[in-house]
Scaffold this active site. Structure first.
Site, PDB file in Angstrom:
ATOM      1  N   HIS A  91       0.845  -1.197   0.000  1.00 53.41           N
ATOM      2  CA  HIS A  91       0.000   0.000   0.000  1.00 53.41           C
ATOM      3  C   HIS A  91       0.880   1.247   0.000  1.00 53.41           C
ATOM      4  O   HIS A  91       2.095   1.161   0.166  1.00 53.41           O
ATOM      5  CB  HIS A  91      -0.978  -0.004   1.165  1.00 53.41           C
ATOM      6  CG  HIS A  91      -0.360   0.020   2.531  1.00 53.41           C
ATOM      7  ND1 HIS A  91       0.396  -1.017   3.030  1.00 53.41           N
ATOM      8  CD2 HIS A  91      -0.400   0.960   3.520  1.00 53.41           C
ATOM      9  CE1 HIS A  91       0.793  -0.728   4.261  1.00 53.41           C
ATOM     10  NE2 HIS A  91       0.330   0.470   4.575  1.00 53.41           N
ATOM     11  N   HIS A 110      -7.636  -0.497   5.106  1.00 55.77           N
ATOM     12  CA  HIS A 110      -6.557   0.326   5.664  1.00 55.77           C
ATOM     13  C   HIS A 110      -6.218   1.431   4.667  1.00 55.77           C
ATOM     14  O   HIS A 110      -6.072   2.594   5.043  1.00 55.77           O
ATOM     15  CB  HIS A 110      -5.347  -0.545   5.955  1.00 55.77           C
ATOM     16  CG  HIS A 110      -4.211   0.167   6.628  1.00 55.77           C
ATOM     17  ND1 HIS A 110      -4.272   0.605   7.925  1.00 55.77           N
ATOM     18  CD2 HIS A 110      -2.987   0.526   6.163  1.00 55.77           C
ATOM     19  CE1 HIS A 110      -3.137   1.208   8.243  1.00 55.77           C
ATOM     20  NE2 HIS A 110      -2.345   1.171   7.184  1.00 55.77           N
ATOM     21  N   ASP A 157       5.861   4.389   5.061  1.00 63.02           N
ATOM     22  CA  ASP A 157       6.685   3.375   5.717  1.00 63.02           C
ATOM     23  C   ASP A 157       6.645   2.040   4.981  1.00 63.02           C
ATOM     24  O   ASP A 157       7.323   1.081   5.397  1.00 63.02           O
ATOM     25  CB  ASP A 157       6.291   3.201   7.195  1.00 63.02           C
ATOM     26  CG  ASP A 157       4.850   2.804   7.390  1.00 63.02           C
ATOM     27  OD1 ASP A 157       3.964   3.375   6.725  1.00 63.02           O
ATOM     28  OD2 ASP A 157       4.586   1.927   8.247  1.00 63.02           O
ATOM     29  N   HIS A 158       5.907   1.963   3.896  1.00 60.23           N
ATOM     30  CA  HIS A 158       5.903   0.771   3.042  1.00 60.23           C
ATOM     31  C   HIS A 158       6.378   1.081   1.623  1.00 60.23           C
ATOM     32  O   HIS A 158       7.148   0.324   1.051  1.00 60.23           O
ATOM     33  CB  HIS A 158       4.500   0.154   3.012  1.00 60.23           C
ATOM     34  CG  HIS A 158       4.068  -0.365   4.342  1.00 60.23           C
ATOM     35  ND1 HIS A 158       4.186  -1.685   4.715  1.00 60.23           N
ATOM     36  CD2 HIS A 158       3.559   0.285   5.417  1.00 60.23           C
ATOM     37  CE1 HIS A 158       3.758  -1.830   5.968  1.00 60.23           C
ATOM     38  NE2 HIS A 158       3.363  -0.651   6.407  1.00 60.23           N
ATOM     39  N   HIS A 163       4.323  -5.230  10.312  1.00 56.62           N
ATOM     40  CA  HIS A 163       4.840  -4.603  11.530  1.00 56.62           C
ATOM     41  C   HIS A 163       4.936  -5.619  12.667  1.00 56.62           C
ATOM     42  O   HIS A 163       4.213  -6.624  12.686  1.00 56.62           O
ATOM     43  CB  HIS A 163       3.920  -3.476  12.008  1.00 56.62           C
ATOM     44  CG  HIS A 163       3.893  -2.276  11.124  1.00 56.62           C
ATOM     45  ND1 HIS A 163       4.748  -1.200  11.294  1.00 56.62           N
ATOM     46  CD2 HIS A 163       3.115  -1.981  10.056  1.00 56.62           C
ATOM     47  CE1 HIS A 163       4.476  -0.289  10.373  1.00 56.62           C
ATOM     48  NE2 HIS A 163       3.493  -0.732   9.603  1.00 56.62           N
ATOM     49  N   ASP A 191      -0.423  -4.087   5.986  1.00 62.47           N
ATOM     50  CA  ASP A 191      -1.118  -3.571   7.167  1.00 62.47           C
ATOM     51  C   ASP A 191      -2.582  -3.983   7.190  1.00 62.47           C
ATOM     52  O   ASP A 191      -3.415  -3.331   7.830  1.00 62.47           O
ATOM     53  CB  ASP A 191      -1.021  -2.042   7.206  1.00 62.47           C
ATOM     54  CG  ASP A 191       0.348  -1.561   7.661  1.00 62.47           C
ATOM     55  OD1 ASP A 191       1.238  -2.414   7.848  1.00 62.47           O
ATOM     56  OD2 ASP A 191       0.536  -0.341   7.797  1.00 62.47           O
ATOM     57  N   HIS A 208       1.312   3.942   1.930  1.00 63.01           N
ATOM     58  CA  HIS A 208       1.862   4.649   3.085  1.00 63.01           C
ATOM     59  C   HIS A 208       3.396   4.669   3.021  1.00 63.01           C
ATOM     60  O   HIS A 208       4.029   3.686   2.626  1.00 63.01           O
ATOM     61  CB  HIS A 208       1.395   4.010   4.389  1.00 63.01           C
ATOM     62  CG  HIS A 208      -0.040   4.307   4.696  1.00 63.01           C
ATOM     63  ND1 HIS A 208      -0.760   3.593   5.629  1.00 63.01           N
ATOM     64  CD2 HIS A 208      -0.895   5.247   4.200  1.00 63.01           C
ATOM     65  CE1 HIS A 208      -2.000   4.087   5.695  1.00 63.01           C
ATOM     66  NE2 HIS A 208      -2.102   5.081   4.832  1.00 63.01           N
TER      67      HIS A 208
END
Length: 301
Positions: free
Chosen positions: A95, A158, A99-100, A218, A179, A97
């Site tokens: 996805h 998400h 941090d990905h 995570h 996530d 975001h």
């Protein structure tokens, strides 16, 4: 950080990058070790990133061709690729975001600087917020990593374009859930609905074989299991796993990943919304109402 959804994408990505980078630098003992899951047809190397993220290098054992899942720190990934002597040409984004997907651009630039590496194919959902996307995928689309067949599972909630990647061979199975599904938990409903998360967890992921290894995005094990133990205090599987997680150090908690679909069906309350014990905790009588109320309760936990 849900307020970021209301900001322009580039601004929200920069703010998120600052947050996660600062959080990771605040750690006193940032791990540089890797944990490897070796199977007959594939090898999966779990690479810690930022504060609590996981990146994954997926290798076809027969061809030594590889793909990387959510490489937010591409330099670390390239170190592992060089050490292991594998051929990396595919990037799988779960996805958008930061941090990905925040490492997509940097990894693309590395490939431009090193044309002998070949082309980098970037897979992800149909979302312009994913940088350098070359292969847009949706439900049941397939592709190969060497001789490993990957099937895409569309799991919006998400984020609207979230994709899980399922690999199945004659001998073993693995799914990369970003996530959407965590060990004993699920992602927040930032861009979706309880109906969508129900479809993702119950209709799609729960339908995979119980021995499917689950590689999530995570390390949230202790807080998720504490919540699960609060919801189902009589669940012996959850209690045992919580005790194991609480007794472990950081590396030990990371080693709890991968879990399996079977384990999640026994211990993850979000995959147990049809169970009377879970419904009773939130005072609801239907799985969908339970999913919504359970997420609201977890957000405040």
């Amino acid at each position: 950080m849900s307020f970021l959804n209301f900001l322009p994408h580039r601004i929200s990505q920069r703010l998120t990058a600052i947050y996660f980078t600062a959080s990771s630098f605040s750690l006193q003992r940032r791990s540089t070790s890797f944990q490897t899951t070796t199977m007959a047809s594939m090898t999966i190397k779990k690479i810690p990133a930022l504060k609590d993220n996981f990146m994954y290098l997926v290798v076809c054992n027969e061809t030594r061709k590889a793909a990387v899942v959510d490489p937010v720190e591409p330099d670390r990934v390239l170190e592992v690729v060089k050490e292991d002597g594998v051929q990396l040409n595919q990037l799988l984004t779960t996805h958008h975001h930061w941090d990905h997907a925040g490492g997509n651009e940097a990894l693309y630039q590395k490939f431009r600087e090193n044309p002998e590496w070949g082309e980098l194919l970037v897979y992800g959902g149909n979302d312009d917020r994913i940088d350098r996307l070359t292969n847009r995928v949706g439900q049941d689309d397939t592709f190969e990593i060497g001789k490993l067949r990957v099937r895409c599972l569309s799991t919006p909630c998400h984020t609207t374009s979230h994709i899980c990647y399922y690999i199945e061979t004659d001998q073993e199975r693995a799914v990369f859930t970003g996530d959407t599904l965590f060990l004993a938990g699920c992602g927040r409903f930032f861009e979706g609905t309880p109906e969508q998360m129900y479809d993702a967890l119950i209709n799609k992921l729960s339908a995979l074989p119980d021995d499917t290894k689950v590689f999530c995005g995570h390390e949230y094990s202790v807080q998720n299991l504490r919540f699960g133990n609060t919801v189902e205090p009589e669940n012996a599987d959850t209690k045992a796993l919580l005790e194991k997680a609480q007794a472990a150090d950081l590396e030990g908690r990371r080693a709890l990943v991968p879990s399996t679909i079977g384990q999640e069906k026994r211990t993850n309350v979000f995959m147990r919304v049809r169970e009377p014990s879970v419904q009773a905790f939130v005072g609801k009588s239907t799985p969908l109402e339970t999913m919504q109320a359970l997420r609201a309760a977890k957000d405040k936990f």
